[in-house]
Design a protein around this motif. Structure first.
Motif, PDB file in Angstrom:
ATOM      1  N   LEU A  27       1.144  -9.206   0.978  1.00 41.64           N
ATOM      2  CA  LEU A  27       1.727  -8.471  -0.145  1.00 41.64           C
ATOM      3  C   LEU A  27       0.786  -7.405  -0.728  1.00 41.64           C
ATOM      4  O   LEU A  27       1.258  -6.314  -1.092  1.00 41.64           O
ATOM      5  CB  LEU A  27       2.153  -9.457  -1.242  1.00 41.64           C
ATOM      6  CG  LEU A  27       2.968  -8.875  -2.404  1.00 41.64           C
ATOM      7  CD1 LEU A  27       4.260  -8.227  -1.894  1.00 41.64           C
ATOM      8  CD2 LEU A  27       3.275  -9.964  -3.435  1.00 41.64           C
ATOM      9  N   PRO A  28      -0.535  -7.658  -0.819  1.00 43.20           N
ATOM     10  CA  PRO A  28      -1.423  -6.608  -1.356  1.00 43.20           C
ATOM     11  C   PRO A  28      -1.421  -5.317  -0.534  1.00 43.20           C
ATOM     12  O   PRO A  28      -1.856  -4.271  -1.041  1.00 43.20           O
ATOM     13  CB  PRO A  28      -2.811  -7.278  -1.315  1.00 43.20           C
ATOM     14  CG  PRO A  28      -2.529  -8.738  -1.367  1.00 43.20           C
ATOM     15  CD  PRO A  28      -1.265  -8.915  -0.591  1.00 43.20           C
ATOM     16  N   PHE A  29      -0.953  -5.379   0.713  1.00 40.79           N
ATOM     17  CA  PHE A  29      -0.938  -4.181   1.559  1.00 40.79           C
ATOM     18  C   PHE A  29       0.329  -3.340   1.366  1.00 40.79           C
ATOM     19  O   PHE A  29       0.446  -2.274   1.970  1.00 40.79           O
ATOM     20  CB  PHE A  29      -1.056  -4.572   3.036  1.00 40.79           C
ATOM     21  CG  PHE A  29      -2.372  -5.187   3.392  1.00 40.79           C
ATOM     22  CD1 PHE A  29      -3.473  -4.381   3.656  1.00 40.79           C
ATOM     23  CD2 PHE A  29      -2.519  -6.567   3.451  1.00 40.79           C
ATOM     24  CE1 PHE A  29      -4.704  -4.943   3.981  1.00 40.79           C
ATOM     25  CE2 PHE A  29      -3.744  -7.141   3.772  1.00 40.79           C
ATOM     26  CZ  PHE A  29      -4.841  -6.325   4.037  1.00 40.79           C
ATOM     27  N   VAL A  30       1.262  -3.827   0.556  1.00 40.48           N
ATOM     28  CA  VAL A  30       2.488  -3.063   0.326  1.00 40.48           C
ATOM     29  C   VAL A  30       2.168  -1.910  -0.633  1.00 40.48           C
ATOM     30  O   VAL A  30       2.047  -2.100  -1.844  1.00 40.48           O
ATOM     31  CB  VAL A  30       3.610  -3.948  -0.256  1.00 40.48           C
ATOM     32  CG1 VAL A  30       4.855  -3.103  -0.529  1.00 40.48           C
ATOM     33  CG2 VAL A  30       3.944  -5.076   0.706  1.00 40.48           C
ATOM     34  N   ARG A  31       2.010  -0.729  -0.062  1.00 40.29           N
ATOM     35  CA  ARG A  31       1.761   0.479  -0.856  1.00 40.29           C
ATOM     36  C   ARG A  31       2.992   1.377  -0.690  1.00 40.29           C
ATOM     37  O   ARG A  31       3.149   2.035   0.344  1.00 40.29           O
ATOM     38  CB  ARG A  31       0.490   1.180  -0.383  1.00 40.29           C
ATOM     39  CG  ARG A  31      -0.764   0.333  -0.587  1.00 40.29           C
ATOM     40  CD  ARG A  31      -2.019   1.074  -0.183  1.00 40.29           C
ATOM     41  NE  ARG A  31      -2.109   1.228   1.257  1.00 40.29           N
ATOM     42  CZ  ARG A  31      -2.670   0.349   2.080  1.00 40.29           C
ATOM     43  NH1 ARG A  31      -3.174  -0.767   1.592  1.00 40.29           N
ATOM     44  NH2 ARG A  31      -2.723   0.572   3.375  1.00 40.29           N
ATOM     45  N   PRO A  32       3.861   1.392  -1.689  1.00 42.20           N
ATOM     46  CA  PRO A  32       5.164   2.066  -1.561  1.00 42.20           C
ATOM     47  C   PRO A  32       5.099   3.501  -1.059  1.00 42.20           C
ATOM     48  O   PRO A  32       5.983   3.930  -0.317  1.00 42.20           O
ATOM     49  CB  PRO A  32       5.726   1.999  -2.983  1.00 42.20           C
ATOM     50  CG  PRO A  32       5.081   0.775  -3.586  1.00 42.20           C
ATOM     51  CD  PRO A  32       3.705   0.743  -2.999  1.00 42.20           C
ATOM     52  N   ARG A  33       4.080   4.257  -1.448  1.00 40.73           N
ATOM     53  CA  ARG A  33       4.012   5.661  -1.041  1.00 40.73           C
ATOM     54  C   ARG A  33       3.735   5.830   0.454  1.00 40.73           C
ATOM     55  O   ARG A  33       3.947   6.912   1.008  1.00 40.73           O
ATOM     56  CB  ARG A  33       2.933   6.393  -1.841  1.00 40.73           C
ATOM     57  CG  ARG A  33       3.270   6.543  -3.324  1.00 40.73           C
ATOM     58  CD  ARG A  33       2.207   7.344  -4.039  1.00 40.73           C
ATOM     59  NE  ARG A  33       2.535   7.513  -5.457  1.00 40.73           N
ATOM     60  CZ  ARG A  33       1.775   8.179  -6.323  1.00 40.73           C
ATOM     61  NH1 ARG A  33       0.645   8.749  -5.913  1.00 40.73           N
ATOM     62  NH2 ARG A  33       2.140   8.277  -7.579  1.00 40.73           N
TER      63      ARG A  33
END
Length: 281
Positions: free
Chosen positions: A50-56
């Motif tokens: 989850l910490p790797f989810v960077r929306p941009r």
């Protein structure tokens, strides 16, 4: 501090196959509901990544939707087919992705390459040997039909991953796993009901499966498929079929039969042919 060299796409996919292969010895210690295993390891993997989810860095488009749906469908089709047909067929069918990707390439280019088709045909012969090793007494036509879709979903997942992102492969891996966990626990109440009865050993094994086999396996695969063609990645992923029984033999002293060994030998021969063809290109 010196930076570590970036791994090639092939190396990343191979690492993914190694992580996937650990499922074979570990799952033999689990007697949990299959849907609970599917949902819980996806939930653990999704939370770890989850910490790797960077929306941009994620393309919120139809390709992301296609990836999420294909990944979820792959996980569910494997679990459902396992309950209806032999394990060898249920597991082996996902690796027919290689032939589906070849057929798609042929359809798109209108060009049939004998050099490219030969290793695919050899590899598929080995996969068939592996599946036949499981016998047919416990197989069911519906289970076999569901298993047949696994290769299509695996191919779709591999192709969609490339389109959804090129910079945040771990992020889409997290999204796919969280969606799959949600789908499993909503659609299959038995999975939710079995959670409170889990003991410490079962939680420990599920953590390993979630972190290493799913988060590591699909994370490395999605990182690798950004760098190499999906068809090549599907060939390298076949190492899971070879390494899984190897770990079972080494750690559990359960040895594969002659048909399995023949299948492995044929798959390796196909991989060598594929590698030689790639070098000549």
């Amino acid at each position: 501090m010196p930076r570590l060299p970036a791994l090639s796409g092939s190396a990343l996919v191979l690492l993914g196959a190694v992580c996937w292969s650990l499922n074979s010895p570990l799952v033999k210690y689990l007697t949990l509901d299959p849907f609970l295993i599917c949902g819980l390891r996806s939930l653990i993997a999704g939370l770890v990544l989850l910490p790797f989810v960077r929306p941009r860095e994620i393309a919120w488009n139809r390709y992301l939707l296609a990836y999420v749906l294909a990944y979820c469908a792959l996980c569910l089709s494997v679990i459902v087919s396992l309950s209806l047909t032999s394990a060898a067929i249920a597991i082996g069918m996902q690796y027919t992705a290689t032939i589906w990707l070849f057929l798609l390439y042929w359809f798109q280019t209108r060009y049939f390459s004998r050099r490219a088709f030969l290793p695919v045909a050899v590899i598929m012969s080995g996969v068939v040997c592996f599946m036949l090793s499981g016998g047919s007494g416990d197989s069911h036509p519906l289970g076999n039909l569901i298993a047949l879709t696994e290769g299509i979903f695996f191919a779709g997942m591999s192709l969609a991953s490339k389109k959804a992102t090129r910079t945040n492969a771990l992020g889409i891996t997290a999204i796919g796993n969280l969606f799959t966990a949600l789908a499993v626990f909503v659609l299959f109440p038995t999975a939710r009901a079995a959670l409170p009865a889990m003991d410490g050993q079962e939680w420990g094994l599920m953590l390993i499966l979630g972190v290493v086999q799913v988060a590591g396996g699909y994370g490395f695969f999605n990182l690798g498929v950004q760098k190499i063609p999906a068809r090549k990645a599907s060939v390298l992923a076949l190492w899971e079929m070879i390494l899984g029984p190897l770990w079972v033999a080494l750690f559990l002293h359960q040895y594969p039969g002659s048909m399995v060994l023949a299948g492995f030998a044929i798959i390796l021969a196909g991989m060598v042919l594929d590698a030689k063809g790639a070098v000549k290109k």
